[in-house]
Structure formats: structure tokens, C-alpha cells
Enzyme design. Structure first.
Site, PDB file in Angstrom:
ATOM      1  N   LYS A 200      -7.641 -35.247  14.443  1.00 66.46           N
ATOM      2  CA  LYS A 200      -8.172 -35.714  15.730  1.00 66.46           C
ATOM      3  C   LYS A 200      -9.680 -35.505  15.734  1.00 66.46           C
ATOM      4  CE  LYS A 200      -7.919 -34.962  20.706  1.00 66.46           C
ATOM      5  NZ  LYS A 200      -7.144 -34.413  21.810  1.00 66.46           N
ATOM      6  N   LYS A 255      -6.255 -39.966  15.305  1.00 68.07           N
ATOM      7  CA  LYS A 255      -6.798 -40.339  16.612  1.00 68.07           C
ATOM      8  C   LYS A 255      -8.309 -40.215  16.629  1.00 68.07           C
ATOM      9  CE  LYS A 255      -6.388 -38.679  21.328  1.00 68.07           C
ATOM     10  NZ  LYS A 255      -5.927 -37.586  22.148  1.00 68.07           N
TER      11      LYS A 255
HETATM   12  C1  PBG Z   1      -6.700 -33.481  25.208  1.00 72.09           C
HETATM   13  C2  PBG Z   1      -6.386 -34.895  24.950  1.00 72.09           C
HETATM   14  C3  PBG Z   1      -7.321 -35.916  24.967  1.00 72.09           C
HETATM   15  C4  PBG Z   1      -6.643 -37.105  24.744  1.00 72.09           C
HETATM   16  C5  PBG Z   1      -5.291 -36.803  24.600  1.00 72.09           C
HETATM   17  N1  PBG Z   1      -5.142 -35.408  24.720  1.00 72.09           N
HETATM   18  C6  PBG Z   1      -8.763 -35.878  25.248  1.00 72.09           C
HETATM   19  C7  PBG Z   1      -9.622 -34.908  24.588  1.00 72.09           C
HETATM   20  O1  PBG Z   1      -9.350 -34.450  23.478  1.00 72.09           O
HETATM   21  O2  PBG Z   1     -10.614 -34.608  25.215  1.00 72.09           O
HETATM   22  C8  PBG Z   1      -7.313 -38.445  24.709  1.00 72.09           C
HETATM   23  C9  PBG Z   1      -6.483 -39.627  24.928  1.00 72.09           C
HETATM   24  C10 PBG Z   1      -7.211 -40.845  25.332  1.00 72.09           C
HETATM   25  O3  PBG Z   1      -8.457 -40.912  25.332  1.00 72.09           O
HETATM   26  O4  PBG Z   1      -6.534 -41.804  25.693  1.00 72.09           O
HETATM   27  N2  PBG Z   1      -5.838 -32.533  24.815  1.00 72.09           N
END
Ligand code: PBG
Length: 332
Positions: A200, A255
Site C-alpha cells: 500500500k 493499492k
Molecule cells: C485507511 C484506509 C485508506 C483507504 C482505505 N483504508 C486511506 C488511507 O490510507 O489514508 C483508502 C481508500 C480509498 O481512497 O478509496 N486505513
């Protein structure tokens, strides 16, 4: 292979629809979709998300019939993201493992109505911390790894107890997969799947999501770069996946989505584990606003994007476009 013109004309296999259909290499269907939804506490609530035109946050009573209809049309799974009130946020994020918390009670209600709909829950502390970070911070604002893993493990157990089918750690702490897997085995949750957000990246494309869960105010411009990956890197994605596979992940997520398909394609070659991708909030909003401004054909662009995910090697895609896609596929 020594092919040359005019013995080979690449356009022959493109010359009619039937032949294009026959030589197509990837397929995409409702089976490949996971719908991420934002849930609100309370009842009869529906609030539009400003930075995600067309998308809302719902209280569970309103959400139930919506996902029920989609499930009837073939939707396999949803991913839940809670919007937690200010009063429930704390330094130690203890609301994350409240057995009667918003996520835990939503899982119970949804499972009761739709026992065959897969429920994926997010394992991370950002909805619950005052800092808006995915973990517990020290006095300098640094996210503490092992302390956070402890809380994440309690959170995962509470979701398992509520009936979640898949827990999805999205926090990027080191060692959390092993810790959660051990706790699951110990408590006889042998079949609960861990969908690890293994690679991620610290991405700007999460902006609208942070509005949707009300964490952007708390984050206050502080970045997640001390735990999420540097978007300039590719090599460490293999290390991350390798660790999580060995710690007991069943599926990995890469992601964000479209801008990171090079990672998907690399991991697909290197590992034998299912890969999901997340077509994240910013990607949704980019297509949506372009379509609203008549810059692109929304339906065709979204379907194309889904094929791109499949072509790169994804088994499934989390996308906010799920309801629209299900309608479009039906009318095709
Ligand atoms: C946080 C989380 C995020 C997303 C999913 N879980 C945001 C982040 O890491 O700040 C992002 C998903 C999206 O942008 O659609 N645990």
C-alpha cells in the site's frame, strides 16, 4: 516466431465482433467486484460525500436494502468503512475493538440478513485515533509499530467474533499479519481469511476517502509516509508481499489501483497468491468528474478500467463504481 506482413495482418482478428470476442484474453464480470461502503452510526441517515460525487454514507438500516439488491444481482462481497464520531476517537483507539462498535454491530446485522454475502472489514485505527493515523502515536506523532499491532489484533478478533468473513489490514504495520493469524488460530477461527494490504503506497489518491471517513481534519496535513510505501519504489513491493504471505495472508491487495498496475503485474509473475486491487476514491472521483464535465464516456471508461485490472492479473477489484457496473453489465 517469424511473422511478417502480409502473411500476418494483425487487423484480421480485429475485423469483426465475433472474432474479437473469440480471441479476447481476459474476462470481467460481476464476480470480480467488491463494493466498499461507508457506514454511519444512527438510523435513517444518508449523507452525500462531497469529494465523491454520486456517493453517500449510510446508516446500516438504509444500507441493508441497497446491498441486498446488489447481492441479488450477483454481488459477492462488500468492504465496510466506519465513520466514527469525534466523541469515540481517542489516543489509544480502544473503540476499534468495542464488541458493540459500529462495524461489529453492522457485521452482525448484515450477516443476519444476507448470510451468503461476503463481508470484508478494514483493520486499521484511522477512524478511531485523534491523530487520524492508522496507529497509536507517541508524543512526537510517530506511529508506534508493536503497540499498534496489539490493538489491530484485538480489532481483528472483535470483527471475527461479530462474523466477518475476511479481515483486511490496511495499516502497513510490520508483523500484523502474523499476530492476527496467530490469534485467529488460537481462537479457532481457522477459516477467516486475511486480505492483506501488503503493498500500500502513500498516495494522494486517497484524499476523498479521508473526507468520507472524516479523518482528514484529524490528520491535519500530516502524512502517512513513515508506514505506507514510497510511490517511487517497486523492489520493496516483493519484500512486503513475501512477508505477508509467509505470515499467513490468504490474498494480497495492491493499492491504489490503475496507476499501480505495474506492481500487480510484477507480483503476479513472482507469487502464487490471489491479488486484489483497490480502485481508490481519488480514481473514482477523477473518472466521475471527467464524465460530469462531458470529457469522457463514463460507462465505457469504467469498463475499460476494469479490464485493465484483470489484464494486469487481479482476481477482484474493490471499486465504488460497483453498483453502476452491475447495472451496465445487465443492460449489455
Ligand atoms: C485507511 C484506509 C485508506 C483507504 C482505505 N483504508 C486511506 C488511507 O490510507 O489514508 C483508502 C481508500 C480509498 O481512497 O478509496 N486505513
Amino acid at each position: 516466431m517469424n511473422k511478417s506482413y502480409p502473411n500476418t495482418r494483425m487487423r484480421r482478428n480485429r475485423s469483426a465482433k465475433f472474432i474479437r470476442n473469440l480471441v479476447r484474453e481476459t474476462s470481467f464480470s460481476v464476480d470480480d467486484l467488491i463494493y466498499p461502503v461507508f457506514i454511519l452510526p444512527g438510523k435513517k441517515k444518508k449523507e452525500p460525500i462531497k469529494s465523491m460525487p454520486g456517493k453517500n454514507r449510510y446508516s446500516v438500516d438504509i444500507l441493508l436494502p441497497i446491498i441486498g439488491k446488489l447481492h441479488k444481482k450477483g454481488l459477492n462481497a462488500i468492504a465496510l468503512f466506519p465513520v466514527v464520531g469525534k466523541e469515540k476517537k481517542s489516543k489509544d483507539a480502544k473503540e476499534a475493538f468495542n464488541s458493540r462498535g459500529l462495524v461489529q454491530s453492522a457485521v452482525k446485522k448484515i450477516k443476519k440478513e444476507y448470510p451468503n454475502l461476503g463481508i470484508i472489514t478494514d483493520i486499521a485505527l484511522d477512524p478511531y485515533t485523534l491523530s487520524g493515523h492508522d496507529g497509536i502515536v507517541d508524543k512526537d506523532g510517530y506511529v508506534l509499530n508493536d503497540k499498534t499491532v496489539n490493538v489491530l489484533t484485538k480489532q481483528a478478533l472483535s470483527h471475527a467474533e461479530a462474523g466477518a468473513d475476511i479481515v483486511a489490514p490496511s495499516d502497513m504495520m510490520d508483523g500484523r499479519i502474523l499476530s492476527i493469524r496467530k490469534a485467529f488460530e488460537k481462537n479457532k477461527y481457522h477459516n477467516i481469511k486475511i486480505l492483506s494490504y501488503a503493498a500500500k503506497y502513500a498516495s494522494n489518491f486517497y484524499g476523498p476517502f479521508r473526507d468520507a471517513v472524516d479523518s482528514s481534519k484529524n490528520l491535519n496535513d500530516s502524512s502517512k509516509e513513515t508506514y505506507q510505501m514510497d510511490f517511487a519504489n517497486i523492489t520493496e513491493s516483493s519484500l512486503e508481499i513475501n512477508l505477508d504471505v509467509n505470515e499467513g495472508a490468504d490474498i494480497v491487495i495492491i493499492k491504489p489501483g490503475l496507476p499501480y498496475l505495474d506492481i500487480v503485474s510484477k507480483i503476479k509473475k513472482e507469487f502464487s497468491i490471489p491479488i486484489f486491487s483497490y480502485h481508490v476514491s481519488g480514481e473514482y472521483s477523477m473518472i466521475k468528474t471527467a464524465a460530469l464535465n462531458n470529457c469522457i464516456n463514463e460507462k465505457e471508461s469504467v469498463i475499460e478500467a476494469m479490464y485493465c485490472f484483470k489484464r494486469a492479473g487481479c482476481s477482484a477489484i474493490l471499486t465504488y463504481y460497483t453498483p453502476e457496473i452491475i447495472e451496465w453489465l445487465k443492460s449489455n
